[in-house]
Design an enzyme around this catalytic site. Structure first.
Site, PDB file in Angstrom:
ATOM      1  CB  VAL A  73     -13.943  26.466  81.624  1.00 23.10           C
ATOM      2  CG1 VAL A  73     -14.999  26.261  80.538  1.00 23.10           C
ATOM      3  CG2 VAL A  73     -14.309  27.643  82.525  1.00 23.10           C
ATOM      4  CB  VAL A  75     -16.576  21.116  77.086  1.00 23.67           C
ATOM      5  CG1 VAL A  75     -17.644  20.390  76.271  1.00 23.67           C
ATOM      6  CG2 VAL A  75     -17.112  22.448  77.615  1.00 23.67           C
ATOM      7  CG  LEU A  84     -22.397  21.741  76.003  1.00 25.00           C
ATOM      8  CD1 LEU A  84     -22.000  20.287  76.193  1.00 25.00           C
ATOM      9  CD2 LEU A  84     -23.656  22.063  76.783  1.00 25.00           C
ATOM     10  N   GLY A  85     -19.253  25.103  76.442  1.00 23.77           N
ATOM     11  CA  GLY A  85     -18.267  25.903  77.158  1.00 23.77           C
ATOM     12  C   GLY A  85     -18.725  27.336  77.298  1.00 23.77           C
ATOM     13  CE1 TYR A 116     -12.820  30.747  79.245  1.00 22.37           C
ATOM     14  CE2 TYR A 116     -10.809  29.970  78.215  1.00 22.37           C
ATOM     15  CZ  TYR A 116     -11.868  29.769  79.076  1.00 22.37           C
ATOM     16  OH  TYR A 116     -11.973  28.594  79.765  1.00 22.37           O
TER      17      TYR A 116
END
Length: 135
Positions: A73, A75, A84-85, A116
């Site tokens: 992941v 950005v 966005l992430g 997360y």
């Protein structure tokens, strides 16, 4: 910001440029060809574009049933802190839900655990730690 999400791999050059912003391959362990081959073996990927420039990416490695790992992941630094992430991770999780995958794992970069957690991930229990070996 006007962005376009694509459920596809980016072009090799685009991905390598974005990947370099992370510093993950600073020691040069992998060639550009190897890095692109790695993402080409993904089960599912999301690429995010702004004005035809790749600005974010995420992918899943999976058997399509129960072993599922979110990877890479990314950005671009100038687009971070804009959600966005989170959107990339949500799109990856939506794909898992659509395929009835119930257990999704990931390894986070140092200092990204809180990000997360905000998207619903929990740290593994101390009684069930993950393990790895670097060859």
């Amino acid at each position: 910001m006007d962005v376009e999400f694509k459920a596809s791999l980016p072009k090799k050059k685009e991905f390598i440029e974005l990947h370099r912003t992370t510093g993950w391959n600073a020691q040069g362990l992998y060639t550009d060809d190897q890095l692109f081959q790695a993402i080409s073996n993904s089960w599912y990927a999301v690429s995010v574009y702004s004005n035809d420039q790749l600005i974010a990416f995420g992918r899943i490695i999976s058997d399509g049933i129960y072993q599922t790992l979110i990877c890479d992941v990314i950005v671009h630094p100038i687009y971070q802190k804009q959600g966005l992430g989170k959107m990339v991770v949500e799109k990856l999780l939506d794909k898992c839900k659509a395929e009835d995958i119930k257990w999704v794992q990931l390894f986070s970069a140092k200092g990204k655990q809180e990000f997360y957690k905000k998207v619903g991930f929990k740290e593994r229990e101390l009684e069930a730690p993950g393990m790895s070996i670097f060859l």
